[in-house]
Design an enzyme around this catalytic site. Structure first.
Site, mmCIF file in Angstrom:
data_model
loop_
_atom_site.group_PDB
_atom_site.id
_atom_site.type_symbol
_atom_site.label_atom_id
_atom_site.label_comp_id
_atom_site.label_asym_id
_atom_site.label_seq_id
_atom_site.Cartn_x
_atom_site.Cartn_y
_atom_site.Cartn_z
ATOM 1 N N ASP A 85 0.773 5.162 1.914
ATOM 2 C CA ASP A 85 0.044 5.868 2.973
ATOM 3 C C ASP A 85 -0.621 7.086 2.327
ATOM 4 O O ASP A 85 -0.056 7.703 1.425
ATOM 5 C CB ASP A 85 1.006 6.289 4.091
ATOM 6 C CG ASP A 85 1.635 5.072 4.777
ATOM 7 O OD1 ASP A 85 1.081 3.966 4.644
ATOM 8 O OD2 ASP A 85 2.687 5.232 5.431
ATOM 9 N N HIS B 58 0.845 -1.205 0.000
ATOM 10 C CA HIS B 58 0.000 0.000 0.000
ATOM 11 C C HIS B 58 0.872 1.243 0.000
ATOM 12 O O HIS B 58 2.079 1.157 0.251
ATOM 13 C CB HIS B 58 -0.913 0.028 1.240
ATOM 14 C CG HIS B 58 -0.149 0.201 2.530
ATOM 15 N ND1 HIS B 58 0.507 -0.840 3.161
ATOM 16 C CD2 HIS B 58 0.094 1.297 3.295
ATOM 17 C CE1 HIS B 58 1.099 -0.402 4.248
ATOM 18 N NE2 HIS B 58 0.877 0.909 4.362
ATOM 19 N N HIS C 154 4.792 0.141 -0.035
ATOM 20 C CA HIS C 154 5.500 -0.690 0.942
ATOM 21 C C HIS C 154 4.602 -1.791 1.499
ATOM 22 O O HIS C 154 3.386 -1.763 1.334
ATOM 23 C CB HIS C 154 6.088 0.184 2.068
ATOM 24 C CG HIS C 154 5.065 1.044 2.759
ATOM 25 N ND1 HIS C 154 4.521 2.178 2.209
ATOM 26 C CD2 HIS C 154 4.499 0.930 3.988
ATOM 27 C CE1 HIS C 154 3.668 2.719 3.046
ATOM 28 N NE2 HIS C 154 3.621 1.978 4.138
ATOM 29 N N ARG D 200 6.601 -8.824 15.951
ATOM 30 C CA ARG D 200 7.061 -7.502 15.508
ATOM 31 C C ARG D 200 6.012 -6.450 15.866
ATOM 32 O O ARG D 200 4.809 -6.692 15.742
ATOM 33 C CB ARG D 200 7.278 -7.534 13.993
ATOM 34 C CG ARG D 200 7.800 -6.258 13.411
ATOM 35 C CD ARG D 200 8.153 -6.450 11.925
ATOM 36 N NE ARG D 200 8.817 -5.277 11.423
ATOM 37 C CZ ARG D 200 8.192 -4.190 10.995
ATOM 38 N NH1 ARG D 200 6.874 -4.132 10.995
ATOM 39 N NH2 ARG D 200 8.879 -3.151 10.568
HETATM 40 C C1 J5X Z 1 -5.316 8.525 8.953
HETATM 41 C C2 J5X Z 1 -5.314 7.347 8.459
HETATM 42 C C3 J5X Z 1 -4.214 6.723 7.640
HETATM 43 C C4 J5X Z 1 -4.648 5.308 7.489
HETATM 44 C C5 J5X Z 1 -6.135 5.480 7.467
HETATM 45 C C6 J5X Z 1 -6.414 6.397 8.623
HETATM 46 C C7 J5X Z 1 -6.229 5.601 9.935
HETATM 47 C C8 J5X Z 1 -5.347 4.413 9.809
HETATM 48 C C9 J5X Z 1 -4.246 4.475 8.745
HETATM 49 C C10 J5X Z 1 -3.822 3.109 8.180
HETATM 50 C C11 J5X Z 1 -2.832 2.330 9.072
HETATM 51 C C12 J5X Z 1 -2.415 1.016 8.390
HETATM 52 C C13 J5X Z 1 -2.094 1.208 6.898
HETATM 53 C C14 J5X Z 1 -3.172 2.080 6.208
HETATM 54 C C15 J5X Z 1 -2.990 2.098 4.699
HETATM 55 C C16 J5X Z 1 -4.516 1.553 6.665
HETATM 56 O O1 J5X Z 1 -5.148 0.634 6.187
HETATM 57 O O2 J5X Z 1 -4.913 2.253 7.804
HETATM 58 C C17 J5X Z 1 -3.174 3.446 6.853
HETATM 59 C C18 J5X Z 1 -4.109 4.526 6.279
HETATM 60 C C19 J5X Z 1 -3.521 5.434 5.206
HETATM 61 O O3 J5X Z 1 -2.372 5.823 5.203
HETATM 62 O O4 J5X Z 1 -4.308 5.767 4.320
HETATM 63 O O1 AKG Z 2 4.970 -1.987 10.332
HETATM 64 C C1 AKG Z 2 5.610 -1.322 9.524
HETATM 65 O O2 AKG Z 2 6.831 -1.325 9.482
HETATM 66 C C2 AKG Z 2 4.872 -0.478 8.498
HETATM 67 C C3 AKG Z 2 3.500 -0.049 8.936
HETATM 68 C C4 AKG Z 2 2.774 0.693 7.854
HETATM 69 O O3 AKG Z 2 3.129 0.667 6.714
HETATM 70 C C5 AKG Z 2 1.592 1.495 8.215
HETATM 71 O O4 AKG Z 2 1.149 1.472 9.392
HETATM 72 O O5 AKG Z 2 1.074 2.190 7.313
HETATM 73 FE FE FE2 Z 3 2.115 2.227 5.559
#
Ligand code: J5X
Ligand code: AKG
Ligand code: FE2
Length: 328
Positions: free
Chosen positions: A235, A233, A290, A300
């Site tokens: 961010d 994905h 990533h 982890r």
């Molecule tokens: C503010 C954010 C950023 C979110 C959504 C929301 C809350 C949680 C974050 C994450 C965390 C895990 C990876 C991700 C891809 C996911 O699935 O939830 C992130 C996402 C993003 O970076 O878009």
């Molecule tokens: O666990 C990690 O090293 C990456 C986590 C991550 O990519 C995320 O929370 O968006």
């Molecule tokens: Fe991420």
């Protein structure tokens, strides 16, 4: 047929298996629901040939006199760097990790008391991107947007304040570090002082930035070659500041090279460009694709802080906006 985005979101994504993480303590074999690869020969999917081993992402001293140039170069080449001398006490980082460890060590039925609701932002659950994959991830998370109080109370009815205080402190530190880095990146993009002030003035949305905190847990996995910790994905916000413990697992995708590990550097924090920063930079900074691979013997943890404009973060509470963002 669905007639609105919120309907699409409602109709397709929120089956229970897409909200509730597996009880990882009770499984000894990889269930089919979590087997992304059908054979044991996963090596070709994520190994890189030794002679192609790329130099790893730069480690930058935040106090270096040429920090603007160093960060600009790193973001153009990698969309990612590690930062040292960042003024976030390692004792605070350790406390956050200890609280995360304590939270994820709770029995499954206790963690489910703090389950994120289908339309909510804060709480325990699978990664938000889960519904977009047919297999499930070897991962559980706890997201904090605003206060974690209500959810922490469900987990520890009598001792939740310490958890909230530590998370609040950490978010404060992360926000000020992210703001500092944002200014350096704007500078490296050639935004002059006057425009920086305009962008960051009290009425502009960059000044009104907010953060969300994500505690990630990747339990030991009976067959890491066939499982995925966090699916590939990018961010979505401006910047992500990430702490990973000393266990490998994070990888970035490089065009022409493939999946490349980002080895932990003690004391350093990883900074990566999100989709919004990619847009603001007019694509000079790539957004980083990533993923995380689980480990067979070691649990982890990572702590990610997502930094972005307040409006966008509050829109994460809206199902139709989320489906718009995550369907892209
Ligand atoms: C503010 C954010 C950023 C979110 C959504 C929301 C809350 C949680 C974050 C994450 C965390 C895990 C990876 C991700 C891809 C996911 O699935 O939830 C992130 C996402 C993003 O970076 O878009
Ligand atoms: O666990 C990690 O090293 C990456 C986590 C991550 O990519 C995320 O929370 O968006
Ligand atoms: Fe991420």
């Amino acid at each position: 047929m669905a007639t609105s985005l919120s309907q699409v979101f409602r109709d397709t994504h929120l089956q229970p298996k897409h909200i509730i993480p597996l009880d990882f303590d009770t499984v000894r074999e990889l269930p089919d629901s979590h087997a992304w690869i059908q054979t044991d020969d996963f090596s070709c999917a994520y190994q890189i040939r030794m002679n192609e081993l790329p130099t790893t992402i730069p480690v930058i001293d935040l106090q270096a006199p040429n920090v603007v140039e160093l960060m600009g170069n790193a973001c153009r080449r990698w969309g990612m760097f590690q930062v040292t001398n960042h003024d976030v006490p390692s004792s605070l980082v350790d406390e956050v990790v200890e609280h995360a460890r304590r939270l994820f060590a709770l029995p499954a039925e206790q963690k489910l008391k703090a389950l994120r609701s289908p339309s909510g932002a804060t709480g325990y659950g699978v990664a938000r991107i889960s519904p977009f994959f047919s297999k499930l991830m070897w991962h559980e998370g706890f997201t904090i947007m605003g206060s974690a109080g209500e959810h922490a109370k469900q987990l520890w009815p009598h001792h939740y304040e310490d958890f909230c205080d530590v998370m609040d402190n950490y978010q404060k530190k992360m926000k000020s570090l992210a703001y500092k880095i944002l200014l350096l990146l704007l500078k490296s993009l050639g935004v002059d002082e006057e425009d920086q002030q305009l962008l960051c003035s009290s009425s502009a949305s960059l000044y009104q930035s907010e953060s969300a905190l994500q505690l990630n847990s990747y339990p030991t996995c009976p067959n890491p070659n066939r499982a995925v910790g966090l699916a590939p994905h990018t961010d979505s916000l401006l910047l992500t500041i990430l702490h990973q413990n000393d266990i490998n697992g994070l990888q970035i995708f490089q065009e022409g090279i493939g999946w490349t590990p980002v080895p932990p550097v003690p004391g350093a924090l990883i900074v990566n460009i999100g989709d919004l920063m990619h847009i603001i930079s007019n694509a000079r900074f790539p957004t980083v694709y990533h993923r995380v691979i689980p480990n067979e013997t070691r649990h982890r943890f990572s702590i990610a802080c997502f930094y972005g404009p307040r409006l966008i973060l509050s829109l994460h509470h809206c199902p139709s906006f989320r489906s718009l963002v995550f369907d892209l």
